[in-house]
Scaffold this motif. Sequence first.
Motif, PDB file in Angstrom:
ATOM      1  N   HIS A 139       0.837  -1.189   0.000  1.00 13.96           N
ATOM      2  CA  HIS A 139       0.000   0.000   0.000  1.00 13.96           C
ATOM      3  C   HIS A 139       0.876   1.245   0.000  1.00 13.96           C
ATOM      4  O   HIS A 139       1.858   1.334   0.732  1.00 13.96           O
ATOM      5  N   VAL A 140       0.530   2.196  -0.846  1.00 12.75           N
ATOM      6  CA  VAL A 140       1.303   3.427  -0.977  1.00 12.75           C
ATOM      7  C   VAL A 140       0.694   4.500  -0.088  1.00 12.75           C
ATOM      8  O   VAL A 140      -0.501   4.758  -0.143  1.00 12.75           O
ATOM      9  N   GLN A 141       1.521   5.126   0.716  1.00 13.93           N
ATOM     10  CA  GLN A 141       1.080   6.249   1.533  1.00 13.93           C
ATOM     11  C   GLN A 141       1.943   7.468   1.236  1.00 13.93           C
ATOM     12  O   GLN A 141       3.122   7.343   0.911  1.00 13.93           O
ATOM     13  N   GLY A 142       1.357   8.650   1.332  1.00 10.38           N
ATOM     14  CA  GLY A 142       2.105   9.879   1.089  1.00 10.38           C
ATOM     15  C   GLY A 142       1.811  10.909   2.151  1.00 10.38           C
ATOM     16  O   GLY A 142       1.026  10.694   3.064  1.00 10.38           O
ATOM     17  N   GLY A 143       2.443  12.089   2.021  1.00  5.69           N
ATOM     18  CA  GLY A 143       2.242  13.162   2.976  1.00  5.69           C
ATOM     19  C   GLY A 143       3.570  13.531   3.605  1.00  5.69           C
ATOM     20  O   GLY A 143       3.811  13.271   4.773  1.00  5.69           O
ATOM     21  N   GLY A 144       4.488  14.130   2.814  1.00  9.39           N
ATOM     22  CA  GLY A 144       5.816  14.447   3.299  1.00  9.39           C
ATOM     23  C   GLY A 144       6.783  13.298   3.140  1.00  9.39           C
ATOM     24  O   GLY A 144       7.988  13.468   3.239  1.00  9.39           O
ATOM     25  N   HIS A 202      -2.428   6.600  -6.971  1.00  6.70           N
ATOM     26  CA  HIS A 202      -1.513   5.505  -7.275  1.00  6.70           C
ATOM     27  C   HIS A 202      -2.221   4.206  -6.929  1.00  6.70           C
ATOM     28  O   HIS A 202      -2.743   4.057  -5.828  1.00  6.70           O
ATOM     29  N   ARG A 203      -2.241   3.267  -7.838  1.00  7.15           N
ATOM     30  CA  ARG A 203      -2.805   1.976  -7.483  1.00  7.15           C
ATOM     31  C   ARG A 203      -1.811   1.244  -6.585  1.00  7.15           C
ATOM     32  O   ARG A 203      -0.619   1.532  -6.570  1.00  7.15           O
ATOM     33  N   GLU A 204      -2.326   0.295  -5.829  1.00  4.81           N
ATOM     34  CA  GLU A 204      -1.474  -0.457  -4.930  1.00  4.81           C
ATOM     35  C   GLU A 204      -0.531  -1.360  -5.732  1.00  4.81           C
ATOM     36  O   GLU A 204      -0.887  -1.861  -6.789  1.00  4.81           O
ATOM     37  N   LEU A 205       0.655  -1.540  -5.202  1.00  3.83           N
ATOM     38  CA  LEU A 205       1.632  -2.375  -5.880  1.00  3.83           C
ATOM     39  C   LEU A 205       1.265  -3.846  -5.743  1.00  3.83           C
ATOM     40  O   LEU A 205       0.726  -4.285  -4.730  1.00  3.83           O
ATOM     41  N   ARG A 206       1.591  -4.591  -6.783  1.00  4.68           N
ATOM     42  CA  ARG A 206       1.396  -6.029  -6.782  1.00  4.68           C
ATOM     43  C   ARG A 206       2.754  -6.712  -6.765  1.00  4.68           C
ATOM     44  O   ARG A 206       3.777  -6.089  -7.059  1.00  4.68           O
TER      45      ARG A 206
END
Length: 428
Positions: A307-312, A344-348
């Motif tokens: 799962h991709v997370q962002g925010g700094g 962004h879609r989740e990585l597989r």
Amino acid sequence: MTAAVAAAGFTLSLTACSLGAKGSSFDWDETVHTASGTVVAVSVPPGTVIDNFPAPPLAVDDTLRVTVFEHKVVAQPIDAPLDAAAHWSYERAGDPAVSDVRVVELDGRKLVVAGWDDGGLVALEALTGKIVWHAEFEPQGEGVITGRFNASSVSGYYSGAGFTTAGSTLLVGWAWQLAGYDLATGRKLWQTEQAGCDRDANWNPMGAFVVVDAGCETSPDIHVKVLDARTGAITSELHPTSWPQTPGSTGPDSVAVHGCAADGSDCLLLEHHNSDGNDYKARFYAMNDSGKLVATGVGVDYRGYAHVQGGGEMLIVDQPSDKTRWKVTGETRETGYQFGAFNHRELRPEDKSIWVSSPSWYGGDRLLAKLDAKTGRVLSCADVPTGKTVTYLQSLDDTHLITATYVEDPQSSDHAYALYLPKKRSSC
């Protein structure tokens, strides 16, 4: 560049009800421009914005792209401008709107499958545009697959509940109804209705099966049905225990799928989580070969996803263990996300890299960066083509990117999606 990029063998044909369902009164008057399988290549230098599109284009191999307009599906050489002559195109009489489209591969054969807002379904040879089959989705009562043309969802990059695939089956749904069609022939295999609920049925494919959230918004209990995608038969059901309500909870539990392919197919995990509250709780389930949801963490190989997370910072979190695989951080001089992680879609497991967008790369200019999906190492980077912070970023293929900047209500006239051939910068 000019419109002289069209392939040889260009023909025009009109058909009426020639391939429709037997005994159907559905109007299949249509205009089909077909072509030979040979695509005349167009070459552009790296760093080129090829054009701005009304919806994210889809790739056919590395030579052809498919673009959806409100009433028309068009295929062109991948690097040709939008006003270039079509390699092939397809539209129907009466101006029904395209609701969604997919590029699929079946037994080594690539098809472009399109759904229309009157329930019409069409499969075309991806390289020639020739009609393979027609079919019809006829929900009970009033309504169609989607209510209107929505540029942001007419693409394989979204897993919208109306149109996707599970193996050799095309799945089409509207409101509480769902049908399966054979991708090779267009033959309807089954159709079912989820009665008794006030909300639209939420369904997603997991391998060769379909997971249906059969719970109702008036009930706090989760009820999941699993259907065989080829037959529509129920293979199993799941009634997980509800999570306790906590301060700040605003509603009942819900379910979501994760780790889906770019076209919304083959989701890897089902998550059952509580509503908004002061303690987030979740359970994860994988699908076994017999169509049963099995809780992870009990010796089951769930294949995993990230799962991709962002925010700094950009975090890649392996689920369902919540283990951080890697983290990339950087200073930002702008308000908002350092990395444009939403959309962004989740990585597989098979993904080797991921492109991310930064409004201020380590305190500098806007930048697009290509990161190693396993380690987070920066592989390359490129300038932002539009001069605006990129909030939509997807890969068309191994070399092209699609970028856009968020607008509240994208319409077909906006042409907000830039097809970009990035040029690698000497330093990041």
